[in-house]
Design a protein around this motif. Structure first.
Motif, PDB file in Angstrom:
ATOM      1  N   ASN A 185      34.877  15.400  97.604  1.00 22.84           N
ATOM      2  CA  ASN A 185      34.901  14.904  96.221  1.00 22.84           C
ATOM      3  C   ASN A 185      34.462  15.990  95.243  1.00 22.84           C
ATOM      4  O   ASN A 185      35.081  16.189  94.201  1.00 22.84           O
ATOM      5  CB  ASN A 185      34.002  13.670  96.074  1.00 22.84           C
ATOM      6  N   TRP A 186      33.374  16.690  95.581  1.00 18.99           N
ATOM      7  CA  TRP A 186      32.890  17.757  94.710  1.00 18.99           C
ATOM      8  C   TRP A 186      33.934  18.865  94.595  1.00 18.99           C
ATOM      9  O   TRP A 186      34.204  19.365  93.503  1.00 18.99           O
ATOM     10  CB  TRP A 186      31.569  18.325  95.236  1.00 18.99           C
ATOM     11  N   GLY A 187      34.533  19.244  95.708  1.00 15.74           N
ATOM     12  CA  GLY A 187      35.553  20.291  95.694  1.00 15.74           C
ATOM     13  C   GLY A 187      36.755  19.916  94.850  1.00 15.74           C
ATOM     14  O   GLY A 187      37.307  20.752  94.116  1.00 15.74           O
ATOM     15  N   THR A 188      37.153  18.660  94.924  1.00  7.34           N
ATOM     16  CA  THR A 188      38.280  18.180  94.117  1.00  7.34           C
ATOM     17  C   THR A 188      37.948  18.274  92.630  1.00  7.34           C
ATOM     18  O   THR A 188      38.745  18.768  91.829  1.00  7.34           O
ATOM     19  CB  THR A 188      38.631  16.720  94.493  1.00  7.34           C
ATOM     20  N   GLU A 189      36.755  17.800  92.258  1.00  2.00           N
ATOM     21  CA  GLU A 189      36.336  17.858  90.855  1.00  2.00           C
ATOM     22  C   GLU A 189      36.152  19.293  90.378  1.00  2.00           C
ATOM     23  O   GLU A 189      36.523  19.636  89.260  1.00  2.00           O
ATOM     24  CB  GLU A 189      35.044  17.062  90.642  1.00  2.00           C
ATOM     25  N   HIS A 190      35.593  20.130  91.227  1.00  2.00           N
ATOM     26  CA  HIS A 190      35.386  21.536  90.877  1.00  2.00           C
ATOM     27  C   HIS A 190      36.723  22.220  90.647  1.00  2.00           C
ATOM     28  O   HIS A 190      36.900  22.953  89.664  1.00  2.00           O
ATOM     29  CB  HIS A 190      34.606  22.235  91.990  1.00  2.00           C
ATOM     30  N   ARG A 191      37.681  21.974  91.515  1.00  2.00           N
ATOM     31  CA  ARG A 191      39.020  22.567  91.358  1.00  2.00           C
ATOM     32  C   ARG A 191      39.640  22.131  90.029  1.00  2.00           C
ATOM     33  O   ARG A 191      40.207  22.937  89.311  1.00  2.00           O
ATOM     34  CB  ARG A 191      39.910  22.156  92.530  1.00  2.00           C
TER      35      ARG A 191
END
Length: 118
Positions: free
Chosen positions: A106-112
């Protein structure tokens, strides 16, 4: 839960840092979490894992599988066949990473999205 922007004693800070460092040491590198993800979708043989994880060499996969087995996150089973068949599966201890991996995804998706707009 960590409360950010709040004063903590050096001892409290160390108590928070040590277990995080331990976790990062066990899960370090770019291959361990993808391997855990691969076997979490079902028992796999070496070549199946290798094909699912783009860019990993057989030597690196072998090393990482041994590390993950040593830390009881995956299980290696040798079947009584000729030639011997080796399968890898997630352990109950490995399954305990499910929430962490979901949060990282989830964090990686938002960060991207934030960084590159995708």
């Amino acid at each position: 839960m960590i409360k950010y922007n709040q004063e903590h004693s050096p001892e409290e800070c160390s108590k928070m840092i040590v277990p995080v460092r331990d976790a990062l040491e066990i899960l370090n590198g770019k291959w361990k979490l993808p391997i855990i993800l691969s076997v979490s979708f079902g028992t796999k043989r070496f070549k199946q894992i290798s094909k699912e994880i783009n860019g990993i060499t057989d030597k690196m996969l072998s090393k990482e599988l041994k590390d993950l087995e040593l830390n009881q996150l995956i299980k290696r089973t040798v079947l009584d066949t000729f030639p011997p068949t080796v399968e890898y599966s997630i352990t109950e201890h490995g399954k305990s990473l499910e929430k962490l991996i979901e949060e990282l995804r989830n964090w990686g998706t938002e960060h991207r999205r934030k960084i590159i707009g995708k």
